[in-house]
Design an enzyme around this catalytic site. Structure first.
Site, PDB file in Angstrom:
ATOM      1  CB  THR A  87      56.626  45.692  39.148  1.00 48.32           C
ATOM      2  OG1 THR A  87      57.339  44.849  40.053  1.00 48.32           O
ATOM      3  CG2 THR A  87      57.620  46.445  38.273  1.00 48.32           C
ATOM      4  CE  LYS A 162      60.811  44.464  39.746  1.00 51.07           C
ATOM      5  NZ  LYS A 162      60.892  43.154  40.274  1.00 51.07           N
ATOM      6  CE  LYS A 237      54.249  45.138  35.537  1.00 51.41           C
ATOM      7  NZ  LYS A 237      53.568  44.685  36.732  1.00 51.41           N
TER       8      LYS A 237
HETATM    9  P1  NAD Z   1      49.177  37.786  39.555  1.00 51.53           P
HETATM   10  O1  NAD Z   1      48.477  38.123  38.294  1.00 51.53           O
HETATM   11  O2  NAD Z   1      49.373  36.360  39.928  1.00 51.53           O
HETATM   12  O3  NAD Z   1      48.446  38.509  40.800  1.00 51.53           O
HETATM   13  C1  NAD Z   1      47.789  39.758  40.731  1.00 51.53           C
HETATM   14  C2  NAD Z   1      46.461  39.595  41.443  1.00 51.53           C
HETATM   15  O4  NAD Z   1      45.803  40.859  41.500  1.00 51.53           O
HETATM   16  C3  NAD Z   1      45.508  38.627  40.736  1.00 51.53           C
HETATM   17  O5  NAD Z   1      45.198  37.533  41.590  1.00 51.53           O
HETATM   18  C4  NAD Z   1      44.277  39.485  40.427  1.00 51.53           C
HETATM   19  O6  NAD Z   1      43.045  38.776  40.563  1.00 51.53           O
HETATM   20  C5  NAD Z   1      44.414  40.581  41.481  1.00 51.53           C
HETATM   21  N1  NAD Z   1      43.643  41.769  41.148  1.00 51.53           N
HETATM   22  C6  NAD Z   1      43.465  42.363  39.942  1.00 51.53           C
HETATM   23  N2  NAD Z   1      42.650  43.434  40.068  1.00 51.53           N
HETATM   24  C7  NAD Z   1      42.318  43.513  41.392  1.00 51.53           C
HETATM   25  C8  NAD Z   1      41.513  44.403  42.155  1.00 51.53           C
HETATM   26  N3  NAD Z   1      40.882  45.427  41.577  1.00 51.53           N
HETATM   27  N4  NAD Z   1      41.384  44.178  43.494  1.00 51.53           N
HETATM   28  C9  NAD Z   1      42.025  43.142  44.071  1.00 51.53           C
HETATM   29  N5  NAD Z   1      42.809  42.266  43.398  1.00 51.53           N
HETATM   30  C10 NAD Z   1      42.946  42.451  42.073  1.00 51.53           C
HETATM   31  O7  NAD Z   1      50.599  38.547  39.499  1.00 51.53           O
HETATM   32  P2  NAD Z   1      51.879  38.306  40.431  1.00 51.53           P
HETATM   33  O8  NAD Z   1      52.832  37.407  39.725  1.00 51.53           O
HETATM   34  O9  NAD Z   1      51.412  37.991  41.817  1.00 51.53           O
HETATM   35  O10 NAD Z   1      52.538  39.759  40.376  1.00 51.53           O
HETATM   36  C11 NAD Z   1      52.019  40.840  41.131  1.00 51.53           C
HETATM   37  C12 NAD Z   1      52.959  42.025  40.977  1.00 51.53           C
HETATM   38  O11 NAD Z   1      54.271  41.671  41.399  1.00 51.53           O
HETATM   39  C13 NAD Z   1      53.101  42.510  39.533  1.00 51.53           C
HETATM   40  O12 NAD Z   1      53.140  43.910  39.537  1.00 51.53           O
HETATM   41  C14 NAD Z   1      54.407  41.899  39.077  1.00 51.53           C
HETATM   42  O13 NAD Z   1      55.034  42.652  38.067  1.00 51.53           O
HETATM   43  C15 NAD Z   1      55.204  41.931  40.371  1.00 51.53           C
HETATM   44  N6  NAD Z   1      56.270  40.927  40.447  1.00 51.53           N
HETATM   45  C16 NAD Z   1      56.040  39.639  40.082  1.00 51.53           C
HETATM   46  C17 NAD Z   1      57.074  38.707  40.164  1.00 51.53           C
HETATM   47  C18 NAD Z   1      56.852  37.265  39.790  1.00 51.53           C
HETATM   48  O14 NAD Z   1      57.831  36.537  39.659  1.00 51.53           O
HETATM   49  N7  NAD Z   1      55.601  36.813  39.607  1.00 51.53           N
HETATM   50  C19 NAD Z   1      58.341  39.106  40.641  1.00 51.53           C
HETATM   51  C20 NAD Z   1      58.531  40.430  41.045  1.00 51.53           C
HETATM   52  C21 NAD Z   1      57.483  41.338  40.946  1.00 51.53           C
END
Ligand code: NAD
Length: 290
Positions: A87, A162, A237
């Site tokens: 997102t 979204k 966010k």
């Molecule tokens: P998270 O922080 O658990 O995962 C993100 C991952 O990206 C981390 O493991 C981090 O180490 C990795 N990362 C950061 N920089 C990087 C790079 N340069 N190269 C490779 N990896 C890198 O977050 P999440 O909960 O998995 O959410 C991910 C996305 O999904 C976000 O944009 C969030 O808004 C969206 N989202 C999350 C949810 C939820 O319930 N968690 C629901 C819908 C959407």
């Protein structure tokens, strides 16, 4: 398919695991998160992206997506699909898509709803912007990771869908919670309130499916001490992204703005961080008008 997966956090990890379990060849990179079973680890995003038919990114925000795209677009195979499921702001999604398209790739922005439960269970909903040809190529993967994928139009439209959805969700959750708190003070039983509203014109997903009052309606985070679920800071966010987009296109969104301001206060200066976004109810319950 040969798939690169970059960003194996709370969402990306289980999504990549589901693709691997379905028999796809998944190569992954994350600097911190553990590698799920079946995913071949490599040392950089570039190594994960090189030569793949599809590269999926699941990253925290727009600036990180832009940085990762700048790194991987030059090494991706011509005609490959760049599928971003993070997102992010609409502007970043469109900038990355333009860069990828110029390099001969098929870019898709495909943010999800359904949370970590949906990621694990393979029941996410994908809202997708980008070329029809890319959507068709990614469809079999959407079917593994999710239960529904809607093609919303050109680049950036997935992100637009979204944030509009989540702006409605945030404002509706606040309305539901403040109405419960008012009902309490008027001496109305919460079960009666639920029975009436859930079958009347005030019904909504927040009331009927995710009721913020403990012990009322189907099971929800309210029944589990408001452990997320969907954390208040993730709602914040999305509400910030909605306001950023509204400012960019001069859209009047007073309810979205009020919802952003309330979640901002709840997360940054009250006790909302780390709690489910429905914990707005105990917040209102404890307050008066002052
Ligand atoms: P998270 O922080 O658990 O995962 C993100 C991952 O990206 C981390 O493991 C981090 O180490 C990795 N990362 C950061 N920089 C990087 C790079 N340069 N190269 C490779 N990896 C890198 O977050 P999440 O909960 O998995 O959410 C991910 C996305 O999904 C976000 O944009 C969030 O808004 C969206 N989202 C999350 C949810 C939820 O319930 N968690 C629901 C819908 C959407």
């Amino acid at each position: 398919m040969k798939i690169g997966f970059i960003g194996l956090g709370n969402m990306g990890g289980p999504m990549a695991a589901n693709l691997a379990a379905a028999g796809h060849e998944v190569t992954g990179f994350d600097p911190i998160a553990p590698y799920p079973e079946g995913v071949t680890p490599v040392k950089s995003g570039r190594d994960a992206a090189r030569g793949q038919e599809i590269v999926i990114t699941m990253l925290p925000d727009g600036p990180i997506l832009r940085a990762v795209a700048a790194e991987i677009v030059p090494v991706m195979a011509a005609g490959a699909v760049l599928l971003d499921c993070s997102t992010v702001d609409v502007e970043s999604a469109r900038a990355v898509a333009a860069e990828a398209e110029a390099a001969g790739l098929l870019p898709l922005d495909a943010p999800v709803s359904g949370g970590t439960g949906g990621a694990k269970g393979g029941t996410l909903t994908f809202m997708v912007g980008g070329p029809e040809a890319g959507f068709a190529r990614a469809r079999p993967l959407f079917e593994i990771m999710g239960q529904k994928a809607v093609h919303c139009g050109p680049a950036g439209n997935g992100q637009a869908a979204k944030i509009c959805n989540n702006m409605i969700l945030g404002a509706t959750m606040i309305a539901t919670c403040e109405a419960f708190a008012l009902a309490d003070k008027l001496g109305l039983d919460r079960q009666a309130m639920f029975d009436v509203v859930s079958t009347s014109s005030g019904y909504s997903w927040t009331m009927n499916a995710y009721c913020p009052a403990p012990g009322v309606g189907p099971e929800s985070p309210a029944d589990n001490g408001y452990q997320p679920g969907f954390a208040a800071e993730l709602m914040l966010k999305d509400l910030r992204l909605a306001q950023q987009a509204a400012e960019a296109v001069d859209a009047d969104t007073p309810m979205g703005q009020a919802a952003r301001d309330l979640y901002d206060r709840f997360v940054e200066s009250e006790d909302g961080r780390g709690r489910d976004f429905s914990a707005m109810l105990p917040r209102f319950e404890a307050r008066g008008r002052g």
